[in-house]
Design a protein around this motif. Structure first.
Motif, PDB file in Angstrom:
ATOM      1  N   ASP A 184      -7.888   1.533  -3.996  1.00 40.87           N
ATOM      2  CA  ASP A 184      -6.725   0.655  -3.944  1.00 40.87           C
ATOM      3  C   ASP A 184      -5.803   0.517  -2.746  1.00 40.87           C
ATOM      4  O   ASP A 184      -5.166   1.537  -2.305  1.00 40.87           O
ATOM      5  N   GLY A 185      -5.596  -0.637  -2.231  1.00 38.17           N
ATOM      6  CA  GLY A 185      -4.587  -0.780  -1.235  1.00 38.17           C
ATOM      7  C   GLY A 185      -5.074  -0.345   0.168  1.00 38.17           C
ATOM      8  O   GLY A 185      -3.996  -0.523   1.160  1.00 38.17           O
ATOM      9  N   THR A 216      -0.887   2.383   8.500  1.00 39.61           N
ATOM     10  CA  THR A 216       0.239   2.139   7.391  1.00 39.61           C
ATOM     11  C   THR A 216       1.060   0.887   7.577  1.00 39.61           C
ATOM     12  O   THR A 216       1.661   0.989   8.614  1.00 39.61           O
ATOM     13  N   LEU A 217       1.029  -0.245   6.708  1.00 40.13           N
ATOM     14  CA  LEU A 217       1.589  -1.286   6.975  1.00 40.13           C
ATOM     15  C   LEU A 217       2.797  -1.085   6.603  1.00 40.13           C
ATOM     16  O   LEU A 217       3.295  -0.187   5.696  1.00 40.13           O
ATOM     17  N   ASP A 218       3.805  -2.125   6.860  1.00 36.58           N
ATOM     18  CA  ASP A 218       5.499  -2.085   6.530  1.00 36.58           C
ATOM     19  C   ASP A 218       5.375  -2.251   5.022  1.00 36.58           C
ATOM     20  O   ASP A 218       6.558  -1.880   4.567  1.00 36.58           O
ATOM     21  N   ARG A 219       4.715  -2.937   4.458  1.00 32.45           N
ATOM     22  CA  ARG A 219       4.815  -3.441   2.994  1.00 32.45           C
ATOM     23  C   ARG A 219       3.218  -4.087   2.538  1.00 32.45           C
ATOM     24  O   ARG A 219       2.704  -4.327   3.478  1.00 32.45           O
ATOM     25  N   PRO A 220       3.244  -4.112   1.318  1.00 31.44           N
ATOM     26  CA  PRO A 220       1.884  -4.747   0.578  1.00 31.44           C
ATOM     27  C   PRO A 220       1.784  -5.723   1.556  1.00 31.44           C
ATOM     28  O   PRO A 220       2.391  -6.982   1.479  1.00 31.44           O
ATOM     29  N   ARG A 221       0.531  -6.333   2.197  1.00 29.34           N
ATOM     30  CA  ARG A 221       0.172  -7.540   2.767  1.00 29.34           C
ATOM     31  C   ARG A 221      -1.020  -8.346   2.206  1.00 29.34           C
ATOM     32  O   ARG A 221      -2.071  -7.305   1.871  1.00 29.34           O
ATOM     33  N   ARG A 246      -6.792  -9.384  -1.619  1.00 28.92           N
ATOM     34  CA  ARG A 246      -6.356  -8.247  -2.085  1.00 28.92           C
ATOM     35  C   ARG A 246      -4.976  -7.680  -1.347  1.00 28.92           C
ATOM     36  O   ARG A 246      -4.821  -8.254  -0.231  1.00 28.92           O
ATOM     37  N   GLU A 247      -4.022  -7.294  -2.138  1.00 34.86           N
ATOM     38  CA  GLU A 247      -2.903  -6.764  -1.345  1.00 34.86           C
ATOM     39  C   GLU A 247      -3.275  -5.365  -0.648  1.00 34.86           C
ATOM     40  O   GLU A 247      -3.843  -4.535  -1.536  1.00 34.86           O
ATOM     41  N   ILE A 248      -3.125  -5.065   0.453  1.00 32.82           N
ATOM     42  CA  ILE A 248      -3.387  -3.771   1.136  1.00 32.82           C
ATOM     43  C   ILE A 248      -1.997  -3.410   1.886  1.00 32.82           C
ATOM     44  O   ILE A 248      -1.288  -3.760   2.114  1.00 32.82           O
ATOM     45  N   THR A 249      -2.190  -1.878   1.723  1.00 39.69           N
ATOM     46  CA  THR A 249      -1.152  -1.341   2.568  1.00 39.69           C
ATOM     47  C   THR A 249      -1.625  -0.113   3.601  1.00 39.69           C
ATOM     48  O   THR A 249      -0.941   0.371   4.435  1.00 39.69           O
ATOM     49  N   GLN A 250      -2.961   0.112   3.657  1.00 42.43           N
ATOM     50  CA  GLN A 250      -3.444   0.928   4.608  1.00 42.43           C
ATOM     51  C   GLN A 250      -4.863   0.157   5.232  1.00 42.43           C
ATOM     52  O   GLN A 250      -5.586  -0.357   4.666  1.00 42.43           O
TER      53      GLN A 250
END
Length: 202
Positions: free
Chosen positions: A144-145, A160-165, A175-179
């Motif tokens: 997930d993410g 690590t992204l600044d927000r879900p992208r 998909r929305e990713i954060t890492q």
């Protein structure tokens, strides 16, 4: 790269694998590294060693087989062995001469033959060394993410992204990713270089 300003973007391979391999052999012969204006970050040293060992084993085996096969098969056997060794060596050199590339505004995570991943630095919040097993290869969903982009399942750097992208995979799945995880030969050095650019954005 204007197309990556909003978030990470998958960049599919634009040439056939055989052309990638031949291009790598040419770059080695001419002592060139395929980095277009950015700082290179070497990767996949382990897989490089593995395919070079395979190439050596293939040569040794070919010499033994050549002594026992009928003369009529010698030419076809030679052609097959040259192709096999060329693929092993070319693939290893493709990884060696196609490093990741750190530019002023984007990190290009490369695999040579499996497609690349462009990550805009404006979307990056942090980066760290983290040894993980991320099943699969190429650009893939891990959990997930999280996505990974590497030649093997071993990754050692996590972004690590600044927000879900939102991220679009090769087959169109979103998909929305954060890492993001990837592999570098010297992960601590890679993290240091990326952090320097993040600390002084242009």
């Amino acid at each position: 790269m204007d197309e990556v300003s909003g978030g990470p973007v998958f960049l599919p391979r634009r040439r056939a694998v055989v052309l990638v391999v031949l291009g790598a052999l040419f770059r080695v012969a001419t002592r060139r590294v395929q980095a277009r204006g950015g700082a290179p970050i070497p990767h996949s040293a382990g897989p490089q060693r593995t395919v070079f060992v395979f190439a050596g084993v293939e040569v040794a085996t070919a010499l033994l087989v050549a002594r026992v096969i009928p003369p009529a098969w010698s030419v076809p056997h030679l052609v097959l062995e040259v192709v096999a060794v060329g693929v092993y060596v070319g693939l290893g050199f493709a990884w060696r001469t196609t490093p990741h590339e750190l530019r002023e505004d984007v990190l290009l995570i490369r695999t040579a033959v499996l497609g690349d991943l462009a990550v805009p630095l404006s979307a990056v919040a942090a980066v760290r060394v983290e040894n993980r097993t991320s099943p699969g290869f190429g650009t893939r969903h891990v959990d997930d993410g999280t996505i990974a982009c590497s030649v093997t399942s071993h990754t050692n750097v996590t972004i690590t992204l600044d927000r879900p992208r939102e991220f679009t995979f090769r087959k169109g799945e979103k998909r929305e990713i954060t890492q993001i995880r990837f592999n570098a030969d010297e992960p601590a050095d890679a993290v240091q270089e990326i952090s320097k650019v993040l600390a002084h954005p242009r």
